[in-house]
Design a protein around this motif. Structure first.
Motif, mmCIF file in Angstrom:
data_model
loop_
_atom_site.group_PDB
_atom_site.id
_atom_site.type_symbol
_atom_site.label_atom_id
_atom_site.label_comp_id
_atom_site.label_asym_id
_atom_site.label_seq_id
_atom_site.Cartn_x
_atom_site.Cartn_y
_atom_site.Cartn_z
ATOM 1 N N LYS A 90 47.603 25.560 39.736
ATOM 2 C CA LYS A 90 47.906 24.978 41.106
ATOM 3 C C LYS A 90 46.821 24.414 41.888
ATOM 4 O O LYS A 90 47.136 23.435 42.807
ATOM 5 C CB LYS A 90 48.903 25.784 41.966
ATOM 6 C CG LYS A 90 50.230 26.099 41.555
ATOM 7 C CD LYS A 90 51.179 26.736 42.307
ATOM 8 C CE LYS A 90 52.565 26.880 41.642
ATOM 9 N NZ LYS A 90 53.350 28.077 42.544
ATOM 10 N N SER A 91 45.716 25.069 41.767
ATOM 11 C CA SER A 91 44.578 24.636 42.605
ATOM 12 C C SER A 91 43.154 24.965 41.741
ATOM 13 O O SER A 91 43.177 25.907 40.942
ATOM 14 C CB SER A 91 44.378 25.419 44.023
ATOM 15 O OG SER A 91 44.401 26.805 43.825
ATOM 16 N N PHE A 137 37.772 21.952 47.218
ATOM 17 C CA PHE A 137 39.240 22.512 47.237
ATOM 18 C C PHE A 137 40.229 21.682 46.404
ATOM 19 O O PHE A 137 40.389 20.538 47.230
ATOM 20 C CB PHE A 137 39.781 23.087 48.188
ATOM 21 C CG PHE A 137 40.853 24.023 48.231
ATOM 22 C CD1 PHE A 137 40.893 25.193 48.566
ATOM 23 C CD2 PHE A 137 42.011 23.497 48.166
ATOM 24 C CE1 PHE A 137 42.148 26.121 48.494
ATOM 25 C CE2 PHE A 137 43.362 23.983 48.456
ATOM 26 C CZ PHE A 137 43.501 25.275 48.402
ATOM 27 N N ILE A 138 40.748 21.672 45.377
ATOM 28 C CA ILE A 138 41.606 20.733 44.722
ATOM 29 C C ILE A 138 43.035 21.256 44.630
ATOM 30 O O ILE A 138 43.209 22.012 43.759
ATOM 31 C CB ILE A 138 41.219 20.058 43.521
ATOM 32 C CG1 ILE A 138 39.719 19.308 43.696
ATOM 33 C CG2 ILE A 138 41.886 19.046 43.114
ATOM 34 C CD1 ILE A 138 39.045 18.995 42.254
ATOM 35 N N GLU A 139 43.995 20.607 45.383
ATOM 36 C CA GLU A 139 45.297 21.222 45.188
ATOM 37 C C GLU A 139 46.084 20.186 44.083
ATOM 38 O O GLU A 139 45.838 19.113 44.115
ATOM 39 C CB GLU A 139 46.221 21.093 46.374
ATOM 40 C CG GLU A 139 47.511 21.367 46.378
ATOM 41 C CD GLU A 139 47.643 23.050 46.872
ATOM 42 O OE1 GLU A 139 48.688 23.638 47.068
ATOM 43 O OE2 GLU A 139 46.393 23.738 46.572
ATOM 44 N N ARG A 140 46.757 20.786 43.265
ATOM 45 C CA ARG A 140 47.613 20.130 42.180
ATOM 46 C C ARG A 140 46.562 19.281 41.377
ATOM 47 O O ARG A 140 46.907 17.922 41.230
ATOM 48 C CB ARG A 140 48.654 19.326 42.662
ATOM 49 C CG ARG A 140 49.746 20.073 43.685
ATOM 50 C CD ARG A 140 50.486 21.065 42.717
ATOM 51 N NE ARG A 140 51.343 22.091 43.372
ATOM 52 C CZ ARG A 140 52.206 22.588 43.108
ATOM 53 N NH1 ARG A 140 52.308 23.014 41.706
ATOM 54 N NH2 ARG A 140 53.271 23.372 43.727
ATOM 55 N N LYS A 194 47.254 21.901 50.654
ATOM 56 C CA LYS A 194 47.304 20.488 50.474
ATOM 57 C C LYS A 194 46.624 19.665 51.500
ATOM 58 O O LYS A 194 46.126 18.644 51.256
ATOM 59 C CB LYS A 194 48.823 20.008 50.547
ATOM 60 C CG LYS A 194 49.089 18.442 50.028
ATOM 61 C CD LYS A 194 50.535 17.988 49.855
ATOM 62 C CE LYS A 194 50.686 16.687 49.555
ATOM 63 N NZ LYS A 194 52.169 16.481 49.328
ATOM 64 N N ASN A 195 46.741 20.000 52.669
ATOM 65 C CA ASN A 195 46.436 19.364 54.098
ATOM 66 C C ASN A 195 45.351 19.967 54.728
ATOM 67 O O ASN A 195 44.121 19.174 54.875
ATOM 68 C CB ASN A 195 47.397 19.065 54.711
ATOM 69 C CG ASN A 195 48.754 18.442 54.120
ATOM 70 O OD1 ASN A 195 49.858 19.377 53.962
ATOM 71 N ND2 ASN A 195 48.670 17.308 53.752
ATOM 72 N N VAL A 196 45.318 21.163 55.012
ATOM 73 C CA VAL A 196 44.296 21.786 56.111
ATOM 74 C C VAL A 196 43.004 21.875 55.461
ATOM 75 O O VAL A 196 41.963 21.533 55.918
ATOM 76 C CB VAL A 196 44.867 22.885 56.526
ATOM 77 C CG1 VAL A 196 43.991 23.552 57.752
ATOM 78 C CG2 VAL A 196 46.273 22.356 57.459
ATOM 79 N N ILE A 197 42.923 22.816 54.476
ATOM 80 C CA ILE A 197 41.743 23.306 53.703
ATOM 81 C C ILE A 197 40.770 22.300 53.225
ATOM 82 O O ILE A 197 39.762 22.216 53.695
ATOM 83 C CB ILE A 197 41.932 24.571 52.778
ATOM 84 C CG1 ILE A 197 42.719 25.688 53.043
ATOM 85 C CG2 ILE A 197 40.521 24.802 52.166
ATOM 86 C CD1 ILE A 197 41.972 26.124 54.413
ATOM 87 N N PRO A 198 41.537 21.267 52.647
ATOM 88 C CA PRO A 198 40.440 20.169 52.148
ATOM 89 C C PRO A 198 40.013 19.299 53.548
ATOM 90 O O PRO A 198 38.738 18.929 53.519
ATOM 91 C CB PRO A 198 41.308 19.401 51.451
ATOM 92 C CG PRO A 198 42.341 20.214 50.942
ATOM 93 C CD PRO A 198 42.526 21.173 52.013
ATOM 94 N N LYS A 199 40.816 19.171 54.605
ATOM 95 C CA LYS A 199 40.205 18.625 55.664
ATOM 96 C C LYS A 199 39.127 19.255 56.366
ATOM 97 O O LYS A 199 37.998 18.691 56.827
ATOM 98 C CB LYS A 199 41.260 18.251 56.556
ATOM 99 C CG LYS A 199 40.988 17.561 57.926
ATOM 100 C CD LYS A 199 42.183 17.607 58.773
ATOM 101 C CE LYS A 199 43.557 16.916 58.364
ATOM 102 N NZ LYS A 199 44.612 17.169 59.537
ATOM 103 N N VAL A 200 39.241 20.752 56.633
ATOM 104 C CA VAL A 200 38.246 21.488 57.050
ATOM 105 C C VAL A 200 36.770 21.432 56.363
ATOM 106 O O VAL A 200 35.975 21.215 56.935
ATOM 107 C CB VAL A 200 38.753 22.932 57.111
ATOM 108 C CG1 VAL A 200 37.768 23.752 57.570
ATOM 109 C CG2 VAL A 200 39.903 23.030 58.190
#
Length: 213
Positions: A144-145, A158-161, A197-203
């Protein structure tokens, strides 16, 4: 443990893949060895002296409230926040922005785990980043990641899916986090938002220090 850590347990999911069990039970209340999954989570936190717990509930919240009450019989203090509209893992936590002013832990109410939380907190305090993500060695063909980090455990990717994953194993998100309140700035208000999906990659893209434990 040192400083007081508040734990947020996400327990609002419907668990549709477990139907008909979850027609009358929230997924975290499904029993394993005659105890609800969520009770194991609460007792694990208590074992490491984490006594201030906020339960984020949504689906059939009265079932959870009836079992846990204010937490006294489990040796903790439990308060609740109701997620009336599903907001995702991060969106639900965003509702607590005005309640949490210090380091806090986020975990899921439907995952059994055995991890030394004292070691986790000490690691976070030594690194002084905005967040720590617990990771595990994932040998599944479609993880999943995928998480990549350096020798100091600072996460660079950090790559989701992910797609086209050909390695024998990767580090993946174990869905247990330690955050500083600064994380709230990266979570959109009243919007469905997920940490992976949204927060960690942005940080990470913003250059903030996020570490793997």
């Amino acid at each position: 443990m040192g400083k007081t850590i508040t734990a947020v347990i996400l327990a609002g999911g419907k668990g549709e893949r477990l139907r008909p069990l979850t027609d009358t039970l929230p997924k975290p209340m499904v029993k394993i060895a005659n105890k609800p999954l969520l009770e194991y989570v609460v007792r694990h936190l208590r074992r490491y002296d984490i006594k201030e717990i906020i339960l984020s509930v949504g689906y059939l919240p009265e079932v959870i409230k009836k079992h846990f009450g204010n937490g006294k019989k489990f040796g903790v203090h439990i308060s609740y926040i109701i997620e009336n509209i599903p907001l995702g893992t991060a969106g639900a936590v965003r509702l607590l922005k005005n309640k949490i002013k210090d380091t806090f832990l986020v975990c899921y109410g439907d995952i059994l785990r055995d991890i030394n939380l004292k070691d986790l907190v000490k690691f976070h305090q030594n690194r002084k980043g905005i967040a720590v993500i617990c990771v595990y060695k994932n040998t599944k063909p479609n993880p999943k990641s995928i998480i990549t980090f350096d020798k100091d455990k600072k996460i660079s990717r950090f790559i989701e899916r992910p797609s086209n994953q050909s390695k024998k194993w990767v580090w993946s998100n174990a869905s247990l986090y330690l955050f500083e309140p600064e994380i709230f700035a990266y979570i959109a208000k009243n919007t469905r938002v997920d940490f992976g999906k949204n927060v960690i990659p942005k940080v990470i893209a913003d250059g903030k220090r996020v570490y793997a434990f």
